[in-house]
Design a protein around this motif. Structure first.
Motif, PDB file in Angstrom:
ATOM      1  N   TRP A 152       0.578  -1.235  -0.017  1.00 35.62           N
ATOM      2  CA  TRP A 152       0.007   0.003   0.001  1.00 35.62           C
ATOM      3  C   TRP A 152       0.768   1.257  -0.052  1.00 35.62           C
ATOM      4  O   TRP A 152       0.263   2.342  -0.317  1.00 35.62           O
TER       5      TRP A 152
ATOM      6  N   ASP B 117      -3.113   2.450   7.432  1.00 36.42           N
ATOM      7  CA  ASP B 117      -4.101   3.362   6.898  1.00 36.42           C
ATOM      8  C   ASP B 117      -5.281   3.124   7.844  1.00 36.42           C
ATOM      9  O   ASP B 117      -5.590   2.261   8.226  1.00 36.42           O
ATOM     10  N   TRP B 118      -6.075   4.229   7.818  1.00 34.73           N
ATOM     11  CA  TRP B 118      -7.622   3.884   8.834  1.00 34.73           C
ATOM     12  C   TRP B 118      -8.454   3.319   8.180  1.00 34.73           C
ATOM     13  O   TRP B 118      -9.479   3.719   7.901  1.00 34.73           O
ATOM     14  N   ASP B 119      -8.131   1.921   7.472  1.00 32.78           N
ATOM     15  CA  ASP B 119      -8.776   1.067   6.668  1.00 32.78           C
ATOM     16  C   ASP B 119     -10.049   0.247   7.772  1.00 32.78           C
ATOM     17  O   ASP B 119      -9.464   0.085   8.941  1.00 32.78           O
TER      18      ASP B 119
ATOM     19  N   ARG C  28     -11.010  -2.591   8.392  1.00 31.13           N
ATOM     20  CA  ARG C  28     -10.275  -3.887   9.068  1.00 31.13           C
ATOM     21  C   ARG C  28      -9.230  -3.650   9.815  1.00 31.13           C
ATOM     22  O   ARG C  28      -9.447  -4.129  10.846  1.00 31.13           O
TER      23      ARG C  28
ATOM     24  N   VAL D 288     -14.717  -5.684   5.383  1.00 27.02           N
ATOM     25  CA  VAL D 288     -14.184  -5.398   4.063  1.00 27.02           C
ATOM     26  C   VAL D 288     -15.071  -5.756   3.041  1.00 27.02           C
ATOM     27  O   VAL D 288     -15.308  -5.211   1.896  1.00 27.02           O
TER      28      VAL D 288
ATOM     29  N   SER E 190     -12.929  -0.785   1.369  1.00 32.57           N
ATOM     30  CA  SER E 190     -11.617  -1.157   2.171  1.00 32.57           C
ATOM     31  C   SER E 190     -10.574  -1.341   1.244  1.00 32.57           C
ATOM     32  O   SER E 190     -10.672  -2.069   0.151  1.00 32.57           O
ATOM     33  N   LEU E 191      -9.264  -0.991   1.643  1.00 32.83           N
ATOM     34  CA  LEU E 191      -7.834  -1.067   1.057  1.00 32.83           C
ATOM     35  C   LEU E 191      -7.652  -2.933   1.361  1.00 32.83           C
ATOM     36  O   LEU E 191      -7.118  -3.315   0.517  1.00 32.83           O
ATOM     37  N   HIS E 192      -8.128  -3.440   2.381  1.00 30.01           N
ATOM     38  CA  HIS E 192      -7.704  -4.738   2.572  1.00 30.01           C
ATOM     39  C   HIS E 192      -8.576  -5.480   1.800  1.00 30.01           C
ATOM     40  O   HIS E 192      -9.730  -5.368   1.568  1.00 30.01           O
TER      41      HIS E 192
END
Length: 254
Positions: A122, A127-129, A131, A180, A185-187
């Protein structure tokens, strides 16, 4: 069936539980470590690199089992706490509180390995993702339970108060599991499935399942060892504890 109920009843006896934990904790530790050692070795040297992530994907052999355990241990802790609150079973109070430090450790490993993986994937450590954020909240819940348990002098009252927090905190588990899916979400989404088909190459799965099994078995050993220590501390001064100090380790396990 009657034998099973009698065994559970006996297990609630502090001296019986002490003998049970002393006998089986080392076996669970040893078996778990052996299985995990094979899983780590195969994960590092026995499977090919991922076609997109390269060798960075190998951290999932630590990250995924730890993430699963962080949720599973919290759920088990809440179950023990509920049983203790309803039926006032002291052993369940002890087991619930023994779960908390272990679960916090798994959650911390999950966050650390996720950050290590996130840096090359990333471009950032954090990151305030959804998950990541919900997993961090889970860590704070674990720490809150541990802190509350040690903040009250009366061990049984402390276990009940901390257990109630664990029961309330269970609402976070489905939020973490489906974060997610519910939010952008980035996850990545679910890659490994217990029942359906996994998205990973089949050659990469055996080390992962070894790590999953190994962490569960190791957890049993750690839970028994921690619960035994708390049980002995609570029962200090009782005749059976004094006699235990006069016996050899081999005699204590009989």
């Amino acid at each position: 069936m009657n034998r099973l109920f009698r065994w559970f009843h006996q297990l609630g006896s502090p001296p019986y539980f002490d003998r049970f934990a002393a006998r089986w904790a080392p076996w669970a530790y040893g078996a778990g470590l052996l299985v995990m050692a094979w899983g780590v070795w195969q994960g590092l040297f026995g499977v090919p690199a991922d076609y997109q992530q390269g060798d960075s994907f190998r951290i999932l052999y630590i990250h995924v089992p730890s993430a699963w355990m962080s949720l599973a241990v919290f759920a088990l802790m809440a179950v023990y706490a509920a049983i203790a609150l309803v039926w006032r079973i002291k052993l369940c109070e002890i087991l619930a509180m023994a779960c908390a430090p272990i679960g916090a450790g798994f959650t911390l490993i999950t966050l650390a390995t996720g950050s290590i993986w996130g840096k090359p994937m990333w471009g950032t450590w954090w990151d305030w993702d959804p998950r990541l954020t919900t997993e961090l909240v889970l860590l704070f819940l674990y720490l809150g339970i541990i802190g509350l348990y040690h903040a009250i002098d009366d061990r049984r009252a402390a276990a009940r108060a901390a257990g109630l927090l664990a029961i309330v905190g269970v609402v976070m588990l489905p939020v973490i599991r489906y974060s997610v899916d519910w939010w952008n979400s980035l996850h990545q989404g679910q890659t490994i499935s217990l029942l359906g088909e996994s998205k990973m190459d089949p050659s990469m799965l055996p080390p992962l399942w070894a790590m999953v099994i190994g962490t569960h078995v190791w957890f049993v050993g750690s839970l028994l060892a921690r619960a035994r220590a708390d049980n002995l501390w609570r029962e200090a001064g009782k005749d059976w504890v004094r006699k235990l100090g006069e016996t050899t380790p081999a005699e204590a396990k009989r």
